[in-house]
Write an enzyme that holds these catalytic residues in place. Structure first.
Site, PDB file in Angstrom:
ATOM      1  N   CYS A  77       0.963  -1.089   0.050  1.00 26.10           N
ATOM      2  CA  CYS A  77      -0.124   0.039  -0.050  1.00 26.10           C
ATOM      3  C   CYS A  77       0.965   1.205  -0.078  1.00 26.10           C
ATOM      4  O   CYS A  77       1.550   1.474   1.104  1.00 26.10           O
ATOM      5  CB  CYS A  77      -0.834  -0.011   1.093  1.00 26.10           C
ATOM      6  SG  CYS A  77      -1.632   1.314   1.221  1.00 26.10           S
ATOM      7  N   GLU A 115      -3.840   0.703  -6.317  1.00 19.11           N
ATOM      8  CA  GLU A 115      -2.860  -0.207  -6.841  1.00 19.11           C
ATOM      9  C   GLU A 115      -2.933   0.230  -8.563  1.00 19.11           C
ATOM     10  O   GLU A 115      -3.526   0.822  -9.008  1.00 19.11           O
ATOM     11  CB  GLU A 115      -3.473  -1.387  -6.515  1.00 19.11           C
ATOM     12  CG  GLU A 115      -2.724  -2.102  -5.303  1.00 19.11           C
ATOM     13  CD  GLU A 115      -1.494  -2.163  -5.125  1.00 19.11           C
ATOM     14  OE1 GLU A 115      -0.671  -1.992  -5.913  1.00 19.11           O
ATOM     15  OE2 GLU A 115      -0.950  -2.079  -3.850  1.00 19.11           O
TER      16      GLU A 115
END
Length: 221
Positions: A2, A106
């Protein structure tokens, strides 16, 4: 992993969702939160057990670090090794936190400069919380204290697996108290969030620039 996320909910909404009791910090909306920035984090006071929301810097600096540069390598902690890794094990035992989030990003693609970002959020767009750790670090040069945090990651669920092999650990609201209690055995909480509650969509490549931060980041392509 992340490396970018969204924290756009007003501080008052985050305080209500995570039951914090301290005066609200001056929290700015972030649509492209990046490592090195100050971001709102929920912690438990070690003496009163009250929950507070404070601004901490993203990128955990262990108490034993000689300088803060290590924080660029510790924005995430792997669930599989967080309890034993030297940079994280002390914080995992005593200084767990929750990082409020509205979405995270992402990427797909392999070439630098051509990666396609995707936003990932709950289907109902509700606020949620990443499992995190925080740490105190005293700069040996200035003797000033720095408070930092990291986000724990685990294997990806079915919704995210086609984007990346890992995802942040997202906590269910009924586990917040357990996660923050320093004496709890929380290893069972370090698991992928249910895939059927989440979705993703393609967003603008502008997300790739960490200096850019506005509401258009979340617009679907």
């Amino acid at each position: 992993m992340c490396g970018r996320f969204v924290q756009k909910s007003p501080a008052s909404e985050m305080a209500q969702a995570f039951r914090t009791s301290n005066p609200l910090p001056n929290v700015r909306a972030r649509f492209n939160a990046a490592p090195g920035q100050e971001i709102a984090v929920v912690r438990q006071h070690p003496e009163t057990a009250e929950l507070s929301m404070d601004l901490l810097t993203w990128g955990l600096v262990p108490y034993w670090a000689k300088d803060r540069k290590i924080g660029w390598k510790t924005i995430n902690a792997r669930a599989e090794t967080v309890a034993t890794a030297p940079a994280f094990r002390s914080a995992f035992e005593k200084r767990r936190c929750i990082v409020p989030a509205d979405a995270f990003y992402e990427w797909t693609g392999t070439k630098v400069g051509s990666k396609q970002p995707h936003a990932i959020a709950m289907k109902d767009r509700r606020l949620f919380g990443f499992a995190g750790l925080w740490e105190n670090w005293k700069d040996p040069a200035t003797e000033q204290w720095l408070r930092t945090f990291t986000i724990i990651t685990t294997r990806a669920n079915e919704t995210i697996a086609n984007l990346h092999e890992r995802m942040p650990v997202i906590l269910k609201p009924d586990t917040y108290e357990e996660w923050l209690a320093p004496d709890s055995d929380v290893r069972e909480l370090l698991r992928p969030y249910p895939a059927d509650e989440m979705e993703h969509w393609m967003v603008s490549p502008r997300v790739n620039g960490s200096a850019l931060d506005d509401a258009e980041m979340l617009n679907s392509l």
